[in-house]
Design a protein around this motif. Structure first.
Motif, PDB file in Angstrom:
ATOM      1  N   TRP A  12       0.882  -1.173   0.000  1.00 31.84           N
ATOM      2  CA  TRP A  12       0.000   0.000   0.000  1.00 31.84           C
ATOM      3  C   TRP A  12       0.917   1.219   0.000  1.00 31.84           C
ATOM      4  CZ3 TRP A  12      -5.315  -0.006   2.677  1.00 31.84           C
ATOM      5  CH2 TRP A  12      -5.893   1.258   2.689  1.00 31.84           C
ATOM      6  N   ILE A  13       0.857   2.036  -1.037  1.00 30.51           N
ATOM      7  CA  ILE A  13       1.722   3.205  -1.160  1.00 30.51           C
ATOM      8  C   ILE A  13       0.892   4.473  -1.075  1.00 30.51           C
ATOM      9  CG2 ILE A  13       3.360   4.441  -2.640  1.00 30.51           C
ATOM     10  CD1 ILE A  13       4.226   1.799  -3.808  1.00 30.51           C
ATOM     11  N   ALA A  15       1.290   8.867  -1.030  1.00 32.19           N
ATOM     12  CA  ALA A  15       2.209   9.944  -1.366  1.00 32.19           C
ATOM     13  C   ALA A  15       2.276  11.013  -0.281  1.00 32.19           C
ATOM     14  CB  ALA A  15       1.808  10.578  -2.701  1.00 32.19           C
ATOM     15  N   LEU A  16       1.144  11.369   0.303  1.00 30.73           N
ATOM     16  CA  LEU A  16       1.062  12.481   1.245  1.00 30.73           C
ATOM     17  C   LEU A  16       0.928  11.979   2.684  1.00 30.73           C
ATOM     18  CD1 LEU A  16      -1.468  14.711  -0.739  1.00 30.73           C
ATOM     19  CD2 LEU A  16       1.042  14.764  -0.839  1.00 30.73           C
ATOM     20  N   SER A  17       1.255  12.832   3.646  1.00 31.31           N
ATOM     21  CA  SER A  17       1.201  12.415   5.049  1.00 31.31           C
ATOM     22  C   SER A  17      -0.219  12.066   5.485  1.00 31.31           C
ATOM     23  CB  SER A  17       1.787  13.508   5.944  1.00 31.31           C
ATOM     24  OG  SER A  17       1.079  14.722   5.796  1.00 31.31           O
ATOM     25  N   ASP A  18      -1.220  12.816   5.011  1.00 30.09           N
ATOM     26  CA  ASP A  18      -2.607  12.483   5.346  1.00 30.09           C
ATOM     27  C   ASP A  18      -2.995  11.120   4.775  1.00 30.09           C
ATOM     28  OD1 ASP A  18      -3.098  14.726   6.834  1.00 30.09           O
ATOM     29  OD2 ASP A  18      -4.170  15.814   5.263  1.00 30.09           O
ATOM     30  N   GLU A  19      -2.507  10.812   3.580  1.00 32.74           N
ATOM     31  CA  GLU A  19      -2.791   9.515   2.970  1.00 32.74           C
ATOM     32  C   GLU A  19      -2.172   8.390   3.789  1.00 32.74           C
ATOM     33  OE1 GLU A  19      -2.768  11.421  -1.558  1.00 32.74           O
ATOM     34  OE2 GLU A  19      -1.190  10.022  -0.934  1.00 32.74           O
ATOM     35  N   LEU A  20      -0.962   8.621   4.269  1.00 30.41           N
ATOM     36  CA  LEU A  20      -0.294   7.620   5.091  1.00 30.41           C
ATOM     37  C   LEU A  20      -1.005   7.441   6.429  1.00 30.41           C
ATOM     38  CD1 LEU A  20       2.106   5.701   5.363  1.00 30.41           C
ATOM     39  CD2 LEU A  20       3.456   7.633   6.223  1.00 30.41           C
ATOM     40  N   ALA A  21      -1.443   8.543   7.025  1.00 29.33           N
ATOM     41  CA  ALA A  21      -2.152   8.469   8.306  1.00 29.33           C
ATOM     42  C   ALA A  21      -3.450   7.677   8.169  1.00 29.33           C
ATOM     43  CB  ALA A  21      -2.443   9.878   8.826  1.00 29.33           C
ATOM     44  N   ALA A  22      -4.181   7.893   7.079  1.00 26.55           N
ATOM     45  CA  ALA A  22      -5.434   7.169   6.869  1.00 26.55           C
ATOM     46  C   ALA A  22      -5.179   5.684   6.693  1.00 26.55           C
ATOM     47  CB  ALA A  22      -6.169   7.736   5.654  1.00 26.55           C
ATOM     48  N   ALA A  23      -4.146   5.335   5.935  1.00 25.94           N
ATOM     49  CA  ALA A  23      -3.817   3.924   5.737  1.00 25.94           C
ATOM     50  C   ALA A  23      -3.470   3.254   7.062  1.00 25.94           C
ATOM     51  CB  ALA A  23      -2.658   3.796   4.748  1.00 25.94           C
ATOM     52  N   GLN A  24      -2.657   3.911   7.868  1.00 25.64           N
ATOM     53  CA  GLN A  24      -2.287   3.350   9.161  1.00 25.64           C
ATOM     54  C   GLN A  24      -3.509   3.187  10.064  1.00 25.64           C
ATOM     55  OE1 GLN A  24       0.517   6.361  10.265  1.00 25.64           O
ATOM     56  NE2 GLN A  24       2.286   5.283   9.421  1.00 25.64           N
ATOM     57  N   VAL A  54       1.847  -4.188   3.867  1.00 27.70           N
ATOM     58  CA  VAL A  54       3.002  -3.313   4.035  1.00 27.70           C
ATOM     59  C   VAL A  54       2.607  -1.927   3.535  1.00 27.70           C
ATOM     60  CG1 VAL A  54       5.420  -2.892   3.472  1.00 27.70           C
ATOM     61  CG2 VAL A  54       4.565  -5.237   3.609  1.00 27.70           C
ATOM     62  N   VAL A  55       2.644  -0.935   4.423  1.00 31.40           N
ATOM     63  CA  VAL A  55       2.275   0.438   4.065  1.00 31.40           C
ATOM     64  C   VAL A  55       3.525   1.304   4.052  1.00 31.40           C
ATOM     65  CG1 VAL A  55       0.895   2.450   4.684  1.00 31.40           C
ATOM     66  CG2 VAL A  55       0.017   0.150   5.150  1.00 31.40           C
ATOM     67  N   THR A  56       3.692   2.102   3.009  1.00 31.21           N
ATOM     68  CA  THR A  56       4.807   3.031   2.964  1.00 31.21           C
ATOM     69  C   THR A  56       4.392   4.317   2.267  1.00 31.21           C
ATOM     70  OG1 THR A  56       7.168   3.267   2.432  1.00 31.21           O
ATOM     71  CG2 THR A  56       5.783   2.255   0.749  1.00 31.21           C
ATOM     72  N   GLY A  57       5.113   5.379   2.552  1.00 28.98           N
ATOM     73  CA  GLY A  57       4.848   6.667   1.925  1.00 28.98           C
ATOM     74  C   GLY A  57       6.042   7.134   1.126  1.00 28.98           C
ATOM     75  N   LEU A  58       5.847   8.162   0.320  1.00 32.23           N
ATOM     76  CA  LEU A  58       6.946   8.768  -0.412  1.00 32.23           C
ATOM     77  C   LEU A  58       7.703   9.715   0.512  1.00 32.23           C
ATOM     78  CD1 LEU A  58       5.321   9.582  -3.874  1.00 32.23           C
ATOM     79  CD2 LEU A  58       6.239   7.425  -3.000  1.00 32.23           C
ATOM     80  N   PRO A  59       8.949  10.053   0.180  1.00 29.38           N
ATOM     81  CA  PRO A  59       9.703  10.995   1.018  1.00 29.38           C
ATOM     82  C   PRO A  59       8.969  12.321   1.164  1.00 29.38           C
ATOM     83  CG  PRO A  59      11.153   9.922  -0.582  1.00 29.38           C
ATOM     84  CD  PRO A  59       9.749   9.531  -0.953  1.00 29.38           C
ATOM     85  N   ARG A  83       2.259  -9.485  -3.831  1.00 30.45           N
ATOM     86  CA  ARG A  83       1.552  -9.892  -5.046  1.00 30.45           C
ATOM     87  C   ARG A  83       1.079  -8.699  -5.847  1.00 30.45           C
ATOM     88  NH1 ARG A  83       3.050 -13.840  -2.401  1.00 30.45           N
ATOM     89  NH2 ARG A  83       2.394 -15.962  -2.874  1.00 30.45           N
ATOM     90  N   PHE A  84       0.631  -7.657  -5.145  1.00 34.79           N
ATOM     91  CA  PHE A  84       0.175  -6.455  -5.828  1.00 34.79           C
ATOM     92  C   PHE A  84       0.186  -5.293  -4.845  1.00 34.79           C
ATOM     93  CE2 PHE A  84      -3.614  -8.943  -4.647  1.00 34.79           C
ATOM     94  CZ  PHE A  84      -4.237  -8.064  -3.775  1.00 34.79           C
ATOM     95  N   VAL A  85       0.020  -4.104  -5.400  1.00 33.47           N
ATOM     96  CA  VAL A  85       0.105  -2.873  -4.616  1.00 33.47           C
ATOM     97  C   VAL A  85      -1.125  -2.018  -4.870  1.00 33.47           C
ATOM     98  CG1 VAL A  85       1.387  -0.706  -4.330  1.00 33.47           C
ATOM     99  CG2 VAL A  85       2.637  -2.864  -4.589  1.00 33.47           C
ATOM    100  N   PHE A  86      -1.630  -1.388  -3.821  1.00 32.59           N
ATOM    101  CA  PHE A  86      -2.639  -0.350  -3.949  1.00 32.59           C
ATOM    102  C   PHE A  86      -1.941   1.006  -3.827  1.00 32.59           C
ATOM    103  CE2 PHE A  86      -6.583  -2.814  -2.193  1.00 32.59           C
ATOM    104  CZ  PHE A  86      -6.565  -3.613  -3.327  1.00 32.59           C
ATOM    105  N   MET A  87      -2.222   1.903  -4.751  1.00 36.97           N
ATOM    106  CA  MET A  87      -1.802   3.298  -4.634  1.00 36.97           C
ATOM    107  C   MET A  87      -3.057   4.072  -4.269  1.00 36.97           C
ATOM    108  SD  MET A  87       1.022   5.244  -5.262  1.00 36.97           S
ATOM    109  CE  MET A  87       1.109   6.905  -4.576  1.00 36.97           C
ATOM    110  N   VAL A  88      -3.098   4.599  -3.051  1.00 37.76           N
ATOM    111  CA  VAL A  88      -4.333   5.167  -2.509  1.00 37.76           C
ATOM    112  C   VAL A  88      -4.074   6.605  -2.062  1.00 37.76           C
ATOM    113  CG1 VAL A  88      -6.206   4.866  -0.852  1.00 37.76           C
ATOM    114  CG2 VAL A  88      -4.937   2.861  -1.672  1.00 37.76           C
TER     115      VAL A  88
END
Length: 349
Positions: A12-13, A15-24, A54-59, A83-88
């Motif tokens: 799960w990738i 890009a933005l900090s809010d996007e990462l917070a929601a995923a977590q 696995v969740v990660t964000g961009l720099p 197996r695959f990735v979600f870009m959310v």
């Protein structure tokens, strides 16, 4: 039992900090972090239903297709059974397609496309139209079949992502002030430009607002997403690309992933790609897209992702999980040989 890198099967990738917070916040459980030597990504590990994620964000401060592609390279290098990735995350919507702020757009194969096109890759010819080139791959079959099942279920029983969204706010009260749904959804005429330097539209002419029937419910749209390295703040171009290509959403990362990983793009709509765009809708759009991703993950049978990968053999007996075919990582192969992780092009014995 301590999980290993091989136990994680879905990436799960964000890009933005809010996007990462929601995923977590939408993970059912969080796991103990694992060491990832030589990897610049920072990971949050956890589970949604039966799936290990696995969740990660961009720099920080970095966006675009190249950044997303690099994050994907590191992700599958450190977690080789992905197996695959979600870009959310967030995207800009096309109102002519019925898309409104707070809606969800999911990449879906259309005609000869795989659901995402790189709209800024092609040839500019003097006194002629821009000629777009390149084809991006469709999401893998297990995602597409799950999407069809989810859409069918929703026709009968409705979607459940609003339940996940509300649960997220209840369990993470610090998110509520920023992540609740905004009230105003003003669409201005395509040829009317924003007035002033403020992000709000207090100085804009309200007579230029398009009159529409009010709608507060979040709708889900399946269709073509355009990806590129330029921010679109041009409503005329937005509408032209909709008429020409059928594009219903614009974003900035997907093209870096589609030909490298099995990938699905899920975007919450936070603006209309015009000069009036601001960030008011970003937190809600981020959260609702992540809630949809969670609902989709719960439709995918765990048996489709937890069996060992069938690796293909390269010259010299090296097996690999994935090979990058286009973009800045073209030619990169990631796999293993005699238990050692291997990165690079084909090598002989």
């Amino acid at each position: 039992m301590q999980l290993t890198h091989d136990d994680y099967t879905i990436g799960w990738i964000a890009a933005l900090s809010d996007e990462l917070a929601a995923a977590q916040a939408l993970l059912d459980t969080e796991h103990i972090t694992l060491a990832v030597p030589g990897d610049h990504n920072t990971y949050t590990l956890g589970s949604i239903g039966p799936h290990n994620i696995v969740v990660t964000g961009l720099p920080e401060g970095v966006i675009g297709t190249n950044a997303a592609g690099n994050a994907g390279v590191n992700l599958i290098r450190s977690f080789p059974n992905i197996r695959f990735v979600f870009m959310v995350g967030v995207g800009g919507g096309v109102p002519a397609a019925g898309v409104r702020l707070g809606d969800i757009v999911v990449s879906s194969p259309q005609g000869q496309t795989g659901g995402v096109i790189q709209y800024d890759l092609g040839t500019n010819i003097q006194e002629a139209e821009f000629v777009r080139k390149g084809v991006l791959q469709a999401p893998p079959p297990q995602i597409l079949t799950a999407l069809k099942a989810l859409r069918a279920n929703a026709r009968r029983r409705g979607y459940k992502f609003m339940e996940f969204y509300e649960q997220m706010l209840q369990e993470n009260p610090l998110l509520r002030p920023d992540f609740e749904r905004p009230m105003e959804d003003d669409l201005y005429l395509a040829d009317y430009l924003h007035i002033g330097h403020r992000a709000d539209c207090l100085m804009c002419d309200s007579s230029k607002i398009v009159q529409r029937t009010a709608r507060s419910a979040t709708a889900v749209h399946y269709g073509l997403i355009a990806s590129g390295n330029a921010v679109i703040r041009n409503a005329v171009l937005r509408d032209q690309l909709f008429e020409k290509e059928g594009i219903i959403c614009f974003e900035m990362e997907a093209a870096g992933l589609m030909n490298s990983l099995g990938c699905l793009i899920i975007r919450g709509i936070s603006d209309y790609c015009d000069t009036h765009k601001n960030k008011d809708w970003q937190p809600y759009a981020t959260a609702i897209a992540a809630a949809f991703a969670k609902e989709l993950l719960l439709v995918i049978p765990v048996q489709q992702v937890d069996t060992p990968l069938k690796n293909r053999t390269l010259d010299g007996g090296t097996t690999y999980h994935t090979k990058f075919t286009e973009g800045s990582n073209a030619g990169l192969q990631i796999g293993h040989n005699s238990g050692n992780i291997y990165y690079g092009g084909p090598r002989s014995s």
